[in-house]
Design a protein around this motif. Structure first.
Motif, PDB file in Angstrom:
ATOM      1  N   VAL A  59       9.210   2.797   1.562  1.00 55.79           N
ATOM      2  CA  VAL A  59       9.630   1.463   2.008  1.00 55.79           C
ATOM      3  C   VAL A  59      11.075   1.220   1.588  1.00 55.79           C
ATOM      4  O   VAL A  59      11.889   0.771   2.379  1.00 55.79           O
ATOM      5  N   ASN A  60      11.397   1.496   0.342  1.00 55.85           N
ATOM      6  CA  ASN A  60      12.753   1.391  -0.192  1.00 55.85           C
ATOM      7  C   ASN A  60      13.386   0.025   0.082  1.00 55.85           C
ATOM      8  O   ASN A  60      14.555  -0.077   0.403  1.00 55.85           O
ATOM      9  N   GLY A  61      12.560  -1.031   0.003  1.00 52.03           N
ATOM     10  CA  GLY A  61      13.062  -2.385   0.210  1.00 52.03           C
ATOM     11  C   GLY A  61      13.249  -2.772   1.667  1.00 52.03           C
ATOM     12  O   GLY A  61      13.715  -3.858   1.961  1.00 52.03           O
ATOM     13  N   LYS A  62      12.901  -1.899   2.572  1.00 50.68           N
ATOM     14  CA  LYS A  62      13.089  -2.153   4.011  1.00 50.68           C
ATOM     15  C   LYS A  62      11.718  -2.324   4.668  1.00 50.68           C
ATOM     16  O   LYS A  62      11.233  -1.456   5.382  1.00 50.68           O
ATOM     17  N   ASP A  63      11.098  -3.470   4.425  1.00 51.50           N
ATOM     18  CA  ASP A  63       9.750  -3.734   4.933  1.00 51.50           C
ATOM     19  C   ASP A  63       9.673  -3.659   6.451  1.00 51.50           C
ATOM     20  O   ASP A  63       8.736  -3.092   7.002  1.00 51.50           O
ATOM     21  N   ASP A  64      10.652  -4.243   7.141  1.00 50.23           N
ATOM     22  CA  ASP A  64      10.623  -4.248   8.605  1.00 50.23           C
ATOM     23  C   ASP A  64      10.677  -2.831   9.167  1.00 50.23           C
ATOM     24  O   ASP A  64       9.995  -2.512  10.135  1.00 50.23           O
ATOM     25  N   ALA A 113       0.826  -1.211   0.000  1.00 43.58           N
ATOM     26  CA  ALA A 113       0.000   0.000   0.000  1.00 43.58           C
ATOM     27  C   ALA A 113       0.860   1.262   0.000  1.00 43.58           C
ATOM     28  O   ALA A 113       0.438   2.306  -0.522  1.00 43.58           O
ATOM     29  N   LEU A 114       2.066   1.188   0.561  1.00 44.12           N
ATOM     30  CA  LEU A 114       2.946   2.356   0.610  1.00 44.12           C
ATOM     31  C   LEU A 114       3.698   2.591  -0.697  1.00 44.12           C
ATOM     32  O   LEU A 114       3.951   3.743  -1.072  1.00 44.12           O
ATOM     33  N   ASN A 115       4.060   1.533  -1.390  1.00 42.15           N
ATOM     34  CA  ASN A 115       4.875   1.681  -2.600  1.00 42.15           C
ATOM     35  C   ASN A 115       4.238   2.559  -3.679  1.00 42.15           C
ATOM     36  O   ASN A 115       4.953   3.342  -4.300  1.00 42.15           O
ATOM     37  N   PRO A 116       2.929   2.484  -3.937  1.00 45.54           N
ATOM     38  CA  PRO A 116       2.349   3.381  -4.940  1.00 45.54           C
ATOM     39  C   PRO A 116       2.385   4.859  -4.530  1.00 45.54           C
ATOM     40  O   PRO A 116       2.396   5.737  -5.384  1.00 45.54           O
ATOM     41  N   ILE A 117       2.413   5.123  -3.228  1.00 47.34           N
ATOM     42  CA  ILE A 117       2.498   6.515  -2.757  1.00 47.34           C
ATOM     43  C   ILE A 117       3.858   7.075  -3.135  1.00 47.34           C
ATOM     44  O   ILE A 117       3.960   8.151  -3.729  1.00 47.34           O
ATOM     45  N   ARG A 172       7.918  11.246  11.027  1.00 50.93           N
ATOM     46  CA  ARG A 172       8.344   9.862  11.278  1.00 50.93           C
ATOM     47  C   ARG A 172       8.878   9.186  10.014  1.00 50.93           C
ATOM     48  O   ARG A 172       9.862   8.455  10.065  1.00 50.93           O
ATOM     49  N   PHE A 173       8.225   9.400   8.900  1.00 51.85           N
ATOM     50  CA  PHE A 173       8.610   8.726   7.655  1.00 51.85           C
ATOM     51  C   PHE A 173       9.554   9.638   6.883  1.00 51.85           C
ATOM     52  O   PHE A 173       9.126  10.462   6.077  1.00 51.85           O
ATOM     53  N   ILE A 174      10.835   9.465   7.153  1.00 51.25           N
ATOM     54  CA  ILE A 174      11.871  10.244   6.471  1.00 51.25           C
ATOM     55  C   ILE A 174      12.859   9.270   5.847  1.00 51.25           C
ATOM     56  O   ILE A 174      12.994   8.134   6.294  1.00 51.25           O
ATOM     57  N   GLU A 175      13.500   9.704   4.830  1.00 49.79           N
ATOM     58  CA  GLU A 175      14.517   8.932   4.132  1.00 49.79           C
ATOM     59  C   GLU A 175      15.610   9.899   3.692  1.00 49.79           C
ATOM     60  O   GLU A 175      15.406  11.112   3.688  1.00 49.79           O
TER      61      GLU A 175
END
Length: 152
Positions: A88-93, A79-83, A122-125
């Motif tokens: 996620v960047n391959g880091k599901d955990d 659900a996050l990948n289309p956003i 919270r969701f930063i990359e």
């Protein structure tokens, strides 16, 4: 101010990671004596007051939902990948951990603006050090709620 929060979060995550690196044996390693713990270790406290590394073992009043079932664990990153694939960047955990933290902050707090602001922090990359912005953060909140904590 934001950098301060990131440093605290990374320090906490590092401490949690280090606590899991110990040996299963109670016997000291060869050449080492068993003695008092060094002063730099985390101070002992009531175990129920410390956060648990296992979300399913969290106290019910902590606001942390149980660990997601395998189907939820697969559906949430999907659900996050289309956003934005970098969320996620391959880091599901890591994404699941952040999502569970988001659930905890959302428990009891119904203000949508605060939920979105929390997700944006919270969701930063690396390519998004200031978060993904209000629109994507609102979509992240919706994905978190739908997949990890629908009762919140």
């Amino acid at each position: 101010m934001r950098r301060h929060h990131v440093i605290i979060a990374l320090t906490g995550a590092g401490l949690l990671a280090l606590t899991g690196c110990g040996s299963d044996s109670d016997a000291p390693a060869p050449g080492k004596t068993s003695g008092p713990a060094p002063a730099s270790t985390v101070p002992s406290a009531d175990p129920s007051s410390r956060p648990s590394a296992d979300p399913s073992a969290a106290r019910p009043d902590s606001g942390l939902p149980p660990s997601p079932a395998p189907a939820q664990r697969a559906a949430y990153p999907a659900a996050l990948n289309p956003i934005d694939p970098e969320i996620v960047n391959g880091k599901d955990d890591k994404a699941v951990s952040r999502g569970l933290d988001q659930c905890q902050s959302m428990k009891g707090g119904k203000d949508p603006a605060k939920r979105v602001a929390g997700a944006n922090q919270r969701f930063i990359e690396p390519n998004h050090p200031e978060g993904f912005g209000p629109v994507k953060s609102a979509l992240i909140v919706a994905a978190v709620q739908a997949n990890l904590c629908p009762a919140y």
